[in-house]
Design a protein around this motif. Structure first.
Motif, mmCIF file in Angstrom:
data_model
loop_
_atom_site.group_PDB
_atom_site.id
_atom_site.type_symbol
_atom_site.label_atom_id
_atom_site.label_comp_id
_atom_site.label_asym_id
_atom_site.label_seq_id
_atom_site.Cartn_x
_atom_site.Cartn_y
_atom_site.Cartn_z
ATOM 1 N N ASP A 1 8.307 0.934 6.940
ATOM 2 C CA ASP A 1 8.288 1.386 5.657
ATOM 3 C C ASP A 1 7.781 1.453 4.628
ATOM 4 O O ASP A 1 8.158 0.495 3.869
ATOM 5 N N THR A 2 6.606 1.823 4.374
ATOM 6 C CA THR A 2 6.067 0.895 2.375
ATOM 7 C C THR A 2 7.045 1.731 1.758
ATOM 8 O O THR A 2 7.637 2.714 1.887
ATOM 9 N N LYS B 1 1.001 -1.477 0.086
ATOM 10 C CA LYS B 1 0.100 -0.110 -0.095
ATOM 11 C C LYS B 1 0.419 1.245 -0.048
ATOM 12 O O LYS B 1 1.073 1.629 0.652
ATOM 13 N N ASN C 1 7.308 4.079 -2.769
ATOM 14 C CA ASN C 1 6.474 5.040 -2.842
ATOM 15 C C ASN C 1 6.928 4.827 -4.136
ATOM 16 O O ASN C 1 7.936 4.713 -4.956
ATOM 17 N N THR D 1 -3.111 13.969 1.505
ATOM 18 C CA THR D 1 -3.592 13.800 2.895
ATOM 19 C C THR D 1 -4.965 14.529 3.191
ATOM 20 O O THR D 1 -4.904 15.571 3.425
ATOM 21 N N ARG E 1 -4.321 7.859 5.741
ATOM 22 C CA ARG E 1 -2.892 7.139 6.836
ATOM 23 C C ARG E 1 -2.449 7.518 7.252
ATOM 24 O O ARG E 1 -3.070 8.643 8.055
ATOM 25 N N ASP F 1 -3.637 6.040 12.561
ATOM 26 C CA ASP F 1 -4.603 6.311 11.283
ATOM 27 C C ASP F 1 -5.934 7.076 11.745
ATOM 28 O O ASP F 1 -6.728 7.544 11.361
ATOM 29 N N THR G 1 2.326 5.012 0.369
ATOM 30 C CA THR G 1 2.164 6.337 1.058
ATOM 31 C C THR G 1 1.565 6.988 -0.073
ATOM 32 O O THR G 1 1.850 7.885 -1.127
ATOM 33 N N ASP G 2 0.137 7.584 0.452
ATOM 34 C CA ASP G 2 -0.495 8.265 -0.499
ATOM 35 C C ASP G 2 0.130 10.143 -0.598
ATOM 36 O O ASP G 2 0.658 10.448 0.904
ATOM 37 N N THR G 3 0.110 10.796 -1.208
ATOM 38 C CA THR G 3 0.540 11.956 -1.263
ATOM 39 C C THR G 3 -0.218 12.788 -0.930
ATOM 40 O O THR G 3 -0.160 13.887 -0.346
#
Length: 535
Positions: free
Chosen positions: A500-501, A235, A503, A241, A260, A286, A237-239
């Motif tokens: 850590d996931t 999954k 990117n 939030t 997230r 989260d 990391t979303d840019t």
């Protein structure tokens, strides 16, 4: 007389001949259908037909076609696939690409009607060019965090090597994983490709929502012969939030859920200032619990900030105090306490006693808390907790194979709303020393610029113990229950103590995770010596 006897014999013989006998039948049919005719032939080149007919040697049916059918490269318009008697027809609704090999894979969807015997890996291949591409890519996709596999993950190849192409265009070739994570893409033209893996949330073959899990090869892959690839799914990391939702589960509490995990989140009430205001992040970070007292409004207007950036302004309707303290109301507020010692159960040696309260505690009388062995009072220490804590840890020297009682009366703890606990009295027994097993794990691993996080887990992957090492080490695990255990090693590149996931657009892969081969089993009064050579 002879005539009568002859007639009787004839009637008996006639009756015997007329008796109905069920056929015994032959062996059960276990043979799947076979193709007797293609039109046009499979593996046709310079293909320009609009309709494909495939005739079998027996009547057929299609089972789970939606899950089984794969057309690579994908077509913008799905073909119309029908069955009539022994013939399967494919009406092509889309224009075909030039000089391209197409593979229509039915998996195991084609079966006979009588016994349901399925054809395995049934495919129809054709080319709009002068030859059939024949290269293949096979491999496996697994979750980066727990190495679990899943059916139906898209594995896609693109001739266009632009980083944004998975977001904009359907792939040139693709396949789907089986339940064990394996995949195979057939009939690939030799060349260089971007390899991208997607758990497609909206079935459009595009990476276009932040909820979708992905995986990728860090560099383009050159396919000049049959090749293999191993990809990890994660999954990203979303840019972006944002606040997903907020709600009030009880009086004095608001929960705010983010898309997230976040650090450094702050809330500022804009329409009223509470007397007490507490922020408590969840373990996964989260979700944020906002506790408050002294609010008279029907709602709170909260400014939600992440660092110096304002994310959102949330207006939350509140449960009113008169409803919360009304005994006739369903949502009447209480102060509950849970503990990890239960009546009549065994308790682990060298484990602290946990008191977990439903609401933040404002004051308590430690002198009222008792651990009793018969009439004797056992000395203990209660870990200094943060102000308005909900969890309290009690440690004491408790003997193996011995019974104790945990007791404190009503009113020992008072929460931020002025509510008091009910009396707690529970009797428990400490486990015997011989119940446990031990394991000594020697890890041989090269030193690295980052740290290594070593996690001991049960067979359900619950983390029991976590250690941080920088190189080869010996870890001693004591007081292990009889059962199966796993060990996970995380290469903590940035030394932040967590996994850590990745990117995709920054080309950062998830931090590497390795599992100790298989599981190890402990027994009561049993010592294990384990060696793990990590390469």
């Amino acid at each position: 007389m002879k005539k009568i006897i002859f007639q009787s014999f004839f009637l008996i013989l006639l009756a015997a001949c007329a008796q109905i006998v069920h056929p015994t039948g032959g062996p059960k049919d276990v043979t799947p259908p076979k193709v007797v005719k293609y039109m046009p032939d499979s593996a046709t080149v310079n293909f320009n037909a609009k309709k494909i007919s495939i005739t079998f040697n027996e009547y057929i049916q299609l089972i789970n076609l939606t899950d089984q059918l794969i057309i690579s490269p994908p077509m913008k318009k799905d073909p119309d696939i029908k069955i009539k008697n022994k013939t399967l027809t494919i009406d092509l609704k889309d224009s075909l690409l030039k000089n391209t090999t197409y593979a229509i894979s039915f998996g195991s969807a084609v079966a006979d009607i009588t016994e349901g015997n399925k054809m395995d890996d049934f495919r129809y291949v054709f080319s709009t060019g002068t030859y059939i591409d024949s290269l293949s890519l096979k491999g496996k996709v697994q979750n980066a965090f727990d190495h679990q596999t899943e059916k139906g993950i898209l594995v896609m190849l693109y001739r266009d090597l632009n980083d944004s192409i998975p977001c904009k265009k359907t792939p040139d070739y693709f396949s789907k994983t089986k339940a064990d994570g394996t995949f195979k893409i057939n009939n690939i033209r030799n060349g260089t490709y971007k390899l991208f893996v997607l758990k497609d949330a909206n079935s459009n073959y595009l990476y276009d929502t932040p909820e979708e899990m992905i995986g990728f090869a860090a560099n383009p892959i050159s396919i000049q012969h049959n090749d293999t690839a191993h990809i990890e799914l994660f999954k990203p990391t979303d840019t972006i939030t944002y606040v997903k939702k907020s709600f009030s589960p009880q009086y004095g509490k608001i929960e705010i859920i983010f898309n997230r995990p976040l650090e450094n989140v702050s809330l500022i009430p804009l329409n009223e200032k509470p007397i007490i205001a507490l922020l408590k992040p969840s373990v996964t970070k989260d979700t944020l619990d906002y506790w408050y007292t002294g609010v008279k409004s029907d709602s709170l207007l909260l400014q939600v900030s992440y660092g110096k950036k304002i994310l959102d302004t949330v207006r939350q309707e509140l449960i009113q105090k008169e409803d919360a303290f009304n005994p006739k109301k369903k949502n009447k507020i209480h102060l509950y306490v849970k503990t990890n010692v239960q009546n009549g159960t065994f308790f682990d040696l060298e484990q602290p006693i946990l008191l977990s309260f439903s609401n933040p505690i404002s004051s308590y009388a430690v002198s009222k808390i008792k651990i009793l062995h018969g009439k004797d009072t056992i000395a203990f220490k209660m870990k200094d907790a943060e102000k308005y804590a909900q969890n309290f840890f009690i440690s004491a020297k408790l003997e193996a194979d011995t019974s104790y009682q945990l007791y404190f009366p009503a009113g020992t703890f008072i929460d931020i709303f002025g509510l008091k606990n009910d009396t707690l009295k529970t009797t428990f027994k400490m486990e015997s020393q011989s119940f446990y097993g031990t394991a000594k794990l020697k890890i041989n691993i090269p030193p690295a610029s980052g740290d290594y996080i070593v996690q001991l887990m049960d067979d359900k992957q619950n983390i029991l113990k976590s250690s941080i090492i920088s190189g080869s080490s010996v870890l001693n695990y004591t007081y292990l229950h009889p059962g199966n255990y796993k060990v996970k090693l995380i290469y903590d590149v940035n030394k932040n103590g967590v996994w850590d996931t990745g990117n995709y657009f920054k080309k950062t892969a998830p931090e590497k995770i390795i599992f100790y081969g298989g599981v190890f089993t402990t027994r009561s009064d049993w010592d294990l010596d384990l060696t793990w050579d990590v390469k």
